[in-house]
Design a protein around this motif. Structure first.
Motif, mmCIF file in Angstrom:
data_model
loop_
_atom_site.group_PDB
_atom_site.id
_atom_site.type_symbol
_atom_site.label_atom_id
_atom_site.label_comp_id
_atom_site.label_asym_id
_atom_site.label_seq_id
_atom_site.Cartn_x
_atom_site.Cartn_y
_atom_site.Cartn_z
ATOM 1 N N LYS A 28 0.835 -1.204 0.000
ATOM 2 C CA LYS A 28 0.000 0.000 0.000
ATOM 3 C C LYS A 28 0.869 1.252 0.000
ATOM 4 N N GLU A 29 1.885 1.275 0.850
ATOM 5 C CA GLU A 29 2.817 2.406 0.913
ATOM 6 C C GLU A 29 3.566 2.578 -0.402
ATOM 7 N N PHE A 30 4.002 1.459 -0.979
ATOM 8 C CA PHE A 30 4.750 1.503 -2.232
ATOM 9 C C PHE A 30 3.894 2.068 -3.361
ATOM 10 N N ILE A 36 2.360 9.122 -6.321
ATOM 11 C CA ILE A 36 2.788 10.498 -6.066
ATOM 12 C C ILE A 36 3.966 10.871 -6.959
ATOM 13 N N THR A 37 4.906 9.948 -7.118
ATOM 14 C CA THR A 37 6.057 10.196 -7.981
ATOM 15 C C THR A 37 5.614 10.374 -9.433
ATOM 16 N N GLY A 38 4.719 9.519 -9.889
ATOM 17 C CA GLY A 38 4.209 9.618 -11.261
ATOM 18 C C GLY A 38 3.481 10.926 -11.510
ATOM 19 N N ILE A 39 2.633 11.337 -10.567
ATOM 20 C CA ILE A 39 1.911 12.602 -10.700
ATOM 21 C C ILE A 39 2.896 13.767 -10.745
ATOM 22 N N GLY A 40 3.917 13.718 -9.903
ATOM 23 C CA GLY A 40 4.930 14.778 -9.909
ATOM 24 C C GLY A 40 5.661 14.863 -11.239
ATOM 25 N N MET A 41 6.000 13.713 -11.801
ATOM 26 C CA MET A 41 6.697 13.702 -13.098
ATOM 27 C C MET A 41 5.810 14.275 -14.194
#
Length: 61
Positions: A28-30, A36-41
């Motif tokens: 779940k954390e992963f 979040i990383t994908g949205i930021g990119m």
């Protein structure tokens, strides 16, 4: 002044202490971190695209 050997020993001791405290993230954390990383990119890419388009429209080249 600390010698190179003392610095290395200190570094490994601190690294070991950090590794003892950390834990492997659950699925779940992963997934949340990946989203979040994908949205930021995507956001950074869109901001770059908008800046590039404005530059193209202003200069015309």
């Amino acid at each position: 002044m600390a010698t190179t050997t003392e610095k290395l020993k200190s570094f490994f001791a601190e690294s070991r202490r950090v590794l003892m405290v950390t834990k492997k993230p659950g699925m779940k954390e992963f997934k949340m971190a990946a989203k979040i990383t994908g949205i930021g990119m995507i956001l950074i890419g869109l901001i770059g695209l908008v800046i590039r388009l404005f530059g193209y429209l202003i200069t015309g080249s």
